[in-house]
Design an enzyme around this catalytic site. Structure first.
Site, PDB file in Angstrom:
ATOM      1  N   GLY A 333       0.815  -1.219   0.000  1.00 36.60           N
ATOM      2  CA  GLY A 333       0.000   0.000   0.000  1.00 36.60           C
ATOM      3  C   GLY A 333       0.842   1.258   0.000  1.00 36.60           C
ATOM      4  CG  ASP A 334       3.428   1.903   3.195  1.00 35.52           C
ATOM      5  OD1 ASP A 334       2.346   2.435   3.515  1.00 35.52           O
ATOM      6  OD2 ASP A 334       4.078   1.167   3.960  1.00 35.52           O
ATOM      7  CB  ALA A 335       4.962   0.282  -3.059  1.00 33.44           C
TER       8      ALA A 335
END
Length: 373
Positions: A333-335
């Site tokens: 999700g961060d990526a």
């Protein structure tokens, strides 16, 4: 008018390159296009086979869960995991992961956080320096640097992710004021130039005053706020401060469970109804992005691009790339957020932003930790 605005931005970019403000000549004192605020952690990731369940059972940790642990208990968990498997050690924390991926994609970003005065901080700084990740890390005495332990089941891919944010909780408004008035290292762009200020959901607990300060003093005109909901328990325990961030945000990211939790806290049964309420209530341009694992990405927005005025609310759904072998979904999700913002800053359409972000997230899950192959 749109053509004129874009032409002016193009001329500003040329001027910026000439004086070393933009990407043509690197000026390490120039403000970055993305400034992120979050918890800075040293991540320890261990992959254990399906029959290695005793460790999590003894610590009373579900195989698929997220949460926070006491610093001493977390250290014991990391030590015992290291006895069973090789630990991958990386700089961690949701927003710092996003900054690291932005760097790999070619968008320079700056991260704000706080660390303790200990060996963990020394290790973190060493790795960050090696990877040329730009940070403004405040050192806090008498509080340990934050750490995170992720236990991934090699067979089922279930993931237990637990952290202690430690010194990260001590980043204060005074620290931001000091950074703001440091003329040698400015971090805010002029309000007429595009810039994204990004706050992770994990940052909200204990730092509501800092979040309010950022919104009141930094978010103006083309300085946009992006937020990540991050976790269901964060939403339930910090709903009111998160709602204030949602009110001010241009970009709102989260997975389906997180958006469903936010919708329930608002009093709605569906994400679509809650999103419609949020957009209509605040009557400001918003881009709401809902990821749903391997299924799809949903985009809910009242704009077409940065130059559009708020209009009709559009609901779109996008397929995501198929990944045959998922190794570790940690940080996917961060990526996704990093790639979406990277594409937006490259003036891609929102549909293209989703596709770029989905492609990058699909690559990240093929390796351990939040890293691009």
């Amino acid at each position: 008018m749109i053509f004129f605005d874009r032409t002016m931005e193009y001329l500003q970019d040329i001027y910026a390159k000439v004086i070393g403000y933009g990407s043509g000549v690197i000026n390490y004192n120039a403000p970055r296009k993305v400034v992120a605020f979050g918890n800075v952690l040293l991540d320890h990731t261990a992959q254990l086979p399906n029959d290695e369940t005793e460790l999590l059972e003894r610590f009373q940790i579900p195989a698929e869960s997220k949460g926070e642990l006491d610093a001493e208990i977390l250290a014991k968990l990391a030590a015992e995991a290291a006895e069973r498997a090789q630990l991958d050690v990386n700089p961690g924390g949701s927003a710092l992961n996003t900054v690291r991926i932005l760097k790999q994609l070619g968008t320079d970003a700056l991260f704000f956080g706080a660390v303790g005065e200990d060996k963990t901080a020394e290790k973190l700084k060493e790795i960050l320096q090696e990877r040329e990740i730009e940070t403004r890390l405040v050192t806090v005495n008498d509080v340990p640097t934050g750490q995170c332990v992720c236990i991934v089941n090699k067979d089922t891919k279930a993931k237990a992710l637990y952290a202690n944010i430690g010194a990260s909780a001590k980043l204060s408004v005074d620290h931001l004021r000091k950074a703001h008035y440091d003329d040698t290292q400015p971090f805010l762009r002029p309000i007429e130039r595009k810039q994204i200020l990004y706050i992770e959901g994990f940052f909200v607990p204990q730092r509501q005053e800092v979040c309010d300060f950022i919104v009141r003093n930094y978010i103006k005109e083309r300085r946009r706020l992006a937020i990540n909901l991050n976790a269901e328990y964060i939403i339930r325990d910090n709903f009111q401060p998160l709602r204030q961030l949602v009110r001010a945000a241009f970009f709102i990211f989260g997975n389906r469970k997180e958006h469903m939790t936010f919708a329930a806290e608002l009093g709605f049964d569906t994400i679509e109804a809650a999103a419609k309420h949020v957009i209509e209530e605040f009557n400001t341009p918003k881009v709401i992005v809902v990821t749903n694992g391997r299924e799809c990405v949903q985009l809910i927005t009242n704009i077409e691009d940065e130059y559009s005025m708020p209009g009709e609310i559009a609901f779109q759904s996008f397929h995501v790339p198929r990944v045959d072998e998922v190794v570790d979904s940690t940080g996917a999700g961060d990526a996704f957020v990093a790639a979406f913002l990277h594409a937006w800053l490259e003036k891609r359409s929102l549909a293209e932003c989703v596709r770029v972000a989905s492609d990058v997230a699909a690559k990240v899950v093929t390796v351990v930790g939040c890293n691009l192959p």
